[in-house]
Design a protein around this motif. Structure first.
Motif, PDB file in Angstrom:
ATOM      1  N   PHE A  21      38.061  37.643  64.137  1.00  0.00           N
ATOM      2  CA  PHE A  21      38.992  38.653  65.631  1.00  0.00           C
ATOM      3  C   PHE A  21      40.362  39.523  64.750  1.00  0.00           C
ATOM      4  CE2 PHE A  21      39.455  34.540  65.517  1.00  0.00           C
ATOM      5  CZ  PHE A  21      41.093  34.064  65.472  1.00  0.00           C
ATOM      6  N   PRO A  22      40.863  40.062  64.990  1.00  0.00           N
ATOM      7  CA  PRO A  22      41.878  40.671  64.063  1.00  0.00           C
ATOM      8  C   PRO A  22      43.412  39.037  64.210  1.00  0.00           C
ATOM      9  CG  PRO A  22      41.630  42.351  64.876  1.00  0.00           C
ATOM     10  CD  PRO A  22      40.442  41.472  65.814  1.00  0.00           C
ATOM     11  N   LEU A  23      44.112  39.815  63.170  1.00  0.00           N
ATOM     12  CA  LEU A  23      45.247  39.064  62.800  1.00  0.00           C
ATOM     13  C   LEU A  23      46.815  39.856  62.996  1.00  0.00           C
ATOM     14  CD1 LEU A  23      44.220  35.552  61.011  1.00  0.00           C
ATOM     15  CD2 LEU A  23      43.958  35.951  63.383  1.00  0.00           C
ATOM     16  N   TYR A  24      47.518  39.553  63.655  1.00  0.00           N
ATOM     17  CA  TYR A  24      48.873  39.877  62.918  1.00  0.00           C
ATOM     18  C   TYR A  24      49.324  39.264  61.885  1.00  0.00           C
ATOM     19  CZ  TYR A  24      49.098  42.168  67.596  1.00  0.00           C
ATOM     20  OH  TYR A  24      48.777  42.819  68.901  1.00  0.00           O
ATOM     21  N   MET A  25      50.582  39.920  61.245  1.00  0.00           N
ATOM     22  CA  MET A  25      50.698  39.292  60.066  1.00  0.00           C
ATOM     23  C   MET A  25      51.252  37.936  60.152  1.00  0.00           C
ATOM     24  SD  MET A  25      52.174  40.079  56.524  1.00  0.00           S
ATOM     25  CE  MET A  25      51.811  41.323  56.343  1.00  0.00           C
ATOM     26  N   LEU A  70      46.001  46.657  46.293  1.00  0.00           N
ATOM     27  CA  LEU A  70      44.918  45.045  45.940  1.00  0.00           C
ATOM     28  C   LEU A  70      43.808  44.863  47.496  1.00  0.00           C
ATOM     29  CD1 LEU A  70      47.843  43.205  43.465  1.00  0.00           C
ATOM     30  CD2 LEU A  70      45.059  44.328  42.556  1.00  0.00           C
ATOM     31  N   VAL A  71      45.324  44.955  48.055  1.00  0.00           N
ATOM     32  CA  VAL A  71      44.665  44.696  49.899  1.00  0.00           C
ATOM     33  C   VAL A  71      44.282  46.114  50.590  1.00  0.00           C
ATOM     34  CG1 VAL A  71      44.964  43.449  51.715  1.00  0.00           C
ATOM     35  CG2 VAL A  71      45.176  42.292  49.823  1.00  0.00           C
ATOM     36  N   PRO A  72      43.522  46.035  51.147  1.00  0.00           N
ATOM     37  CA  PRO A  72      43.478  47.473  52.243  1.00  0.00           C
ATOM     38  C   PRO A  72      44.413  47.561  53.077  1.00  0.00           C
ATOM     39  CG  PRO A  72      41.273  46.176  52.068  1.00  0.00           C
ATOM     40  CD  PRO A  72      41.798  45.060  51.156  1.00  0.00           C
ATOM     41  N   ARG A  73      44.434  48.841  53.467  1.00  0.00           N
ATOM     42  CA  ARG A  73      45.382  48.552  54.689  1.00  0.00           C
ATOM     43  C   ARG A  73      45.579  47.820  55.965  1.00  0.00           C
ATOM     44  NH1 ARG A  73      49.789  50.904  53.311  1.00  0.00           N
ATOM     45  NH2 ARG A  73      49.916  52.601  51.791  1.00  0.00           N
ATOM     46  N   ALA A  74      46.064  47.959  56.492  1.00  0.00           N
ATOM     47  CA  ALA A  74      46.101  46.903  57.749  1.00  0.00           C
ATOM     48  C   ALA A  74      45.595  48.069  59.148  1.00  0.00           C
ATOM     49  CB  ALA A  74      47.284  46.270  58.105  1.00  0.00           C
ATOM     50  N   GLU A  75      45.155  47.601  59.728  1.00  0.00           N
ATOM     51  CA  GLU A  75      44.212  48.539  61.279  1.00  0.00           C
ATOM     52  C   GLU A  75      45.157  48.691  62.244  1.00  0.00           C
ATOM     53  OE1 GLU A  75      39.973  46.805  61.760  1.00  0.00           O
ATOM     54  OE2 GLU A  75      39.134  47.707  59.512  1.00  0.00           O
ATOM     55  N   GLY A  76      45.997  49.756  62.611  1.00  0.00           N
ATOM     56  CA  GLY A  76      47.464  48.942  62.736  1.00  0.00           C
ATOM     57  C   GLY A  76      48.119  48.361  62.661  1.00  0.00           C
ATOM     58  N   LYS A  77      48.184  47.326  63.294  1.00  0.00           N
ATOM     59  CA  LYS A  77      48.869  46.187  62.353  1.00  0.00           C
ATOM     60  C   LYS A  77      48.247  44.641  62.162  1.00  0.00           C
ATOM     61  CE  LYS A  77      53.803  47.523  63.743  1.00  0.00           C
ATOM     62  NZ  LYS A  77      55.340  47.662  64.088  1.00  0.00           N
ATOM     63  N   ASN A  95      42.246  41.574  59.103  1.00  0.00           N
ATOM     64  CA  ASN A  95      40.752  41.232  59.547  1.00  0.00           C
ATOM     65  C   ASN A  95      40.117  40.582  58.490  1.00  0.00           C
ATOM     66  OD1 ASN A  95      39.726  42.980  57.843  1.00  0.00           O
ATOM     67  ND2 ASN A  95      39.112  44.621  58.733  1.00  0.00           N
ATOM     68  N   ARG A  96      38.517  39.534  58.540  1.00  0.00           N
ATOM     69  CA  ARG A  96      38.519  39.171  57.890  1.00  0.00           C
ATOM     70  C   ARG A  96      38.499  39.651  56.244  1.00  0.00           C
ATOM     71  NH1 ARG A  96      32.562  37.681  59.356  1.00  0.00           N
ATOM     72  NH2 ARG A  96      33.591  35.738  61.107  1.00  0.00           N
ATOM     73  N   ASP A  97      37.832  40.838  56.261  1.00  0.00           N
ATOM     74  CA  ASP A  97      38.538  41.268  54.317  1.00  0.00           C
ATOM     75  C   ASP A  97      39.665  41.326  54.006  1.00  0.00           C
ATOM     76  OD1 ASP A  97      35.459  42.410  55.244  1.00  0.00           O
ATOM     77  OD2 ASP A  97      35.751  43.858  55.100  1.00  0.00           O
ATOM     78  N   HIS A  98      40.441  41.676  54.797  1.00  0.00           N
ATOM     79  CA  HIS A  98      41.373  41.652  54.553  1.00  0.00           C
ATOM     80  C   HIS A  98      42.409  40.054  53.314  1.00  0.00           C
ATOM     81  CE1 HIS A  98      42.172  44.785  56.936  1.00  0.00           C
ATOM     82  NE2 HIS A  98      43.392  44.920  56.173  1.00  0.00           N
ATOM     83  N   LEU A  99      41.516  38.752  54.512  1.00  0.00           N
ATOM     84  CA  LEU A  99      41.787  37.163  54.093  1.00  0.00           C
ATOM     85  C   LEU A  99      41.461  37.231  53.178  1.00  0.00           C
ATOM     86  CD1 LEU A  99      41.663  35.704  57.671  1.00  0.00           C
ATOM     87  CD2 LEU A  99      43.917  36.119  56.686  1.00  0.00           C
ATOM     88  N   ARG A 127      33.778  51.069  52.952  1.00  0.00           N
ATOM     89  CA  ARG A 127      33.309  50.275  52.390  1.00  0.00           C
ATOM     90  C   ARG A 127      32.584  49.401  53.697  1.00  0.00           C
ATOM     91  NH1 ARG A 127      33.279  47.824  47.498  1.00  0.00           N
ATOM     92  NH2 ARG A 127      34.341  48.671  47.593  1.00  0.00           N
ATOM     93  N   LYS A 128      33.939  48.974  54.040  1.00  0.00           N
ATOM     94  CA  LYS A 128      34.085  48.070  54.944  1.00  0.00           C
ATOM     95  C   LYS A 128      34.093  48.493  56.433  1.00  0.00           C
ATOM     96  CE  LYS A 128      38.618  47.664  56.284  1.00  0.00           C
ATOM     97  NZ  LYS A 128      39.201  47.659  57.373  1.00  0.00           N
ATOM     98  N   ASP A 129      34.534  49.697  56.114  1.00  0.00           N
ATOM     99  CA  ASP A 129      33.952  50.261  58.278  1.00  0.00           C
ATOM    100  C   ASP A 129      32.632  50.532  57.939  1.00  0.00           C
ATOM    101  OD1 ASP A 129      36.671  50.366  58.742  1.00  0.00           O
ATOM    102  OD2 ASP A 129      37.007  52.609  57.876  1.00  0.00           O
TER     103      ASP A 129
END
Length: 191
Positions: A25-29, A62-69, A72-76, A189-191
């Motif tokens: 599930f999405p996480l905030y910063m 190096l890291v994809p942009r956040a979706e809104g703020k 997700n799992r890919d970012h982690l 690719r993530k989408d």
């Protein structure tokens, strides 16, 4: 020597979360920063991930942009890769490795799994090497030994990166447009 024994036990047992146990599930910063504290082994607070660092990693693709703020799992997975490898390599080298490891049809999930497998092997062999110094008070000899292992492994890593760069960037330094294109490709690719 209790501190060394405790650290060795930590190296034996502490691993980043498997793909399946990363939050789905999405996480905030602030939640990301808190979560990432458990993903890596830190010696002190100077190793802590900050919001500014995450923003810089995003800006450098190096890291994809956040979706809104939200992250997700890919970012982690990307952040785990970066937080561990930033200790031993440049942003430029990490960018090349991320672009290469996640090229073609390799998913973030599969790249993360391969990364964790390599990390486990590296930590396990280091723990095994530490056994030779168990019970000894000669901290200097142990520190020199592991410093030299790090030096040798760093040389090997830089040589592999140089060969990879020669294959993938024959004209020399990659341009910013290529880095942005790679980041966009990872996001698609993530989408």
């Amino acid at each position: 020597m209790e501190e060394i024994s405790a650290f060795r036990r930590q190296l034996e047992t502490h691993r980043p979360a498997d793909w399946e146990t990363l939050p789905d599930f999405p996480l905030y910063m602030d939640q990301v920063l808190s979560y990432m504290e458990r993903q890596t082994i830190r010696l002190d607070e100077s190793d802590a991930l900050t919001a500014s660092m995450v923003n810089n990693y995003t800006k450098n693709a190096l890291v994809p942009r956040a979706e809104g703020k939200k992250y997700n799992r890919d970012h982690l997975a990307y952040l785990t890769f970066v937080c561990i490898l930033k200790q031993v390599m440049s942003v430029r080298d990490m960018d090349l490795l991320i672009r290469t490891e996640l090229s073609d049809d390799r998913s973030v999930e599969n790249g993360y799994r391969a990364f964790l497998e390599s990390l486990d092997g590296a930590l396990s062999s280091t723990v095994q090497e530490m056994g030779a110094y168990e019970g000894t008070d000669n901290l200097a000899d142990a520190a020199v030994h592991f410093g030299l292992l790090s030096y040798a492994a760093g040389l090997v890593s830089r040589q592999y990166v140089a060969q990879l760069r020669a294959r993938t960037e024959p004209a020399g330094k990659p341009d910013k447009a290529e880095a942005k294109k790679a980041a966009k490709s990872r996001k698609e690719r993530k989408d």
